[in-house]
Design an enzyme around this catalytic site. Structure first.
Site, PDB file in Angstrom:
ATOM      1  N   TYR A 130       0.859  -1.182   0.000  1.00 23.05           N
ATOM      2  CA  TYR A 130       0.000   0.000   0.000  1.00 23.05           C
ATOM      3  C   TYR A 130       0.896   1.234   0.000  1.00 23.05           C
ATOM      4  CZ  TYR A 130      -3.242   3.512   1.874  1.00 23.05           C
ATOM      5  OH  TYR A 130      -3.972   4.650   2.084  1.00 23.05           O
ATOM      6  N   ASP A 134      -1.367  -6.951   7.014  1.00 27.16           N
ATOM      7  CA  ASP A 134      -2.498  -6.043   6.817  1.00 27.16           C
ATOM      8  C   ASP A 134      -3.643  -6.880   6.265  1.00 27.16           C
ATOM      9  OD1 ASP A 134      -4.388  -4.195   5.926  1.00 27.16           O
ATOM     10  OD2 ASP A 134      -2.880  -2.695   5.444  1.00 27.16           O
TER      11      ASP A 134
END
Length: 378
Positions: free
Chosen positions: A104, A176
């Site tokens: 990300y 995540d």
């Protein structure tokens, strides 16, 4: 409510019941007070002292998230990035962290532009290649950061294999899990030490509450570190946002299951459309990580997918602008379908293809969504 035999959807409802000793409401009330009264001897009957340290609404949410992720302890923060930052703060100057080559983008920038200046070293690796990952591990490596599926390329990492390698080298593994949620994937059950969520996404589920949560496996040292970081840093989730997010957990299973089923159907349609260059979705048998995804995900392959449009960047942007039922916006996990030209968001340093569109499938009727794409691609 600790019965391990309960199904996920039952646990999601029961895990946010009011704290013991309240006046027996069915729905958890809001506790806005920032401070709590001491006894004459200085003690606190309720266990609550000051809202930065702990709040009943935040505690309910933290306990619920820990249960749903099969973890030991949860910590709620004011955003997903605040939760990620807290995990990185458990590391020290001179330590080394390994992150995905398509992590990300905000995580990459946080490590590069903030933590690297403070002496945290990092290496980016294709996490689907265990050989490359093993070569990247050094004596100073303290953590491996994973996303599976990754954002926005939807690469699938074998979490079990990575955690096995990490154990052999005394390295922590943080995952995540925002995209799959514990409805589809439980990294702590297959060896991870830390799970992070942007609760802004699927946990809240309605694009109206910002937040993040960290869930720790059985690791007393990490728990004490996170307690200290959360309390002293003060980036905690407010009572109202905690309450909204906990309410969202009650419908998490139904929403994610339905959205994943719709995303699968949309991916199948787009995969056969001649105007689509490539579909990135682990539910497709042609996806490189399909077999691993089948092994470590349950109840579906998620409600996120990306596509590259034939022709290039302008053609991709043109298609996104023609869609009527997909709102052009940055986020995911809400009840509404969203789309964005990802490279425009990430900027010039991004490795994302120019013609890639990232799609978050909502709860609209899937036939309507497919029809919307048919018109936009004609």
């Amino acid at each position: 409510m600790e019965d391990p035999k309960l199904s996920f959807e039952t646990l999601a409802i029961k895990s946010i019941e009011p704290l013991e000793g309240d006046v027996s409401p069915v729905s958890t009330p809001l506790y806005f007070s920032t401070t709590y009264q001491r006894n004459q001897d200085g003690s606190y009957d309720s266990g609550f002292v000051y809202s930065r340290t702990s709040n009943p609404n935040r505690l309910v949410l933290e306990n619920a998230c820990a249960k749903l992720e099969s973890g030991h302890k949860g910590f709620a923060f004011s955003s997903g990035m605040a939760a990620i930052e807290a995990v990185l703060k458990t590391l020290q100057a001179g330590d080394h962290i390994i992150i995905p080559d398509d992590a990300y983008f905000a995580v990459f920038k946080l490590i590069k532009e903030v933590f690297n200046r403070w002496g945290l070293n990092y290496t980016q690796v294709d996490m689907t290649d265990l050989g490359k990952l093993e070569k990247a591990i050094s004596e100073k490596t303290k953590m491996i950061w994973l996303e599976s599926p990754s954002n926005p390329m939807l690469k699938i990492t074998d979490i079990s294999a990575v955690t096995k390698l990490a154990r052999e080298n005394n390295v922590l593994v943080a995952v995540d899990n925002t995209w799959p949620t514990p409805v589809l994937q439980n990294p702590l059950k297959i060896g991870a030490d830390v799970v992070v969520h942007s609760t802004t996404k699927y946990f809240g589920g309605h694009s109206d509450v910002l937040g993040g949560v960290v869930v720790i496996n059985n690791n007393d040292k990490l728990v004490k570190q996170l307690e200290n970081i959360q309390n002293l840093g003060g980036g905690v989730l407010s009572p109202f946002d905690s309450w909204l997010t906990a309410r969202g957990l009650q419908t998490l299973f139904l929403r994610v299951k339905a959205q994943s089923e719709s995303a699968y159907r949309l991916a199948m349609y787009l995969d056969e459309n001649p105007n689509i260059e490539k579909v990135f979705y682990p539910g497709l048998p042609s996806h490189k990580g399909h077999e691993i995804a089948k092994k470590q995900m349950q109840n579906g392959f998620g409600a996120m997918l990306s596509v590259t449009i034939k022709g290039g960047e302008q053609e991709a942007i043109g298609v996104s602008n023609k869609l009527q039922l997909f709102t052009t916006a940055t986020s995911l996990g809400g009840v509404e379908s969203l789309i964005e030209h990802r490279k425009s968001v990430e900027g010039p340093e991004s490795n994302t293809p120019d013609n890639l569109l990232r799609i978050s499938v909502g709860l609209e009727n899937i036939d309507d969504l497919i029809s919307d794409w048919q018109k936009a691609l004609t």
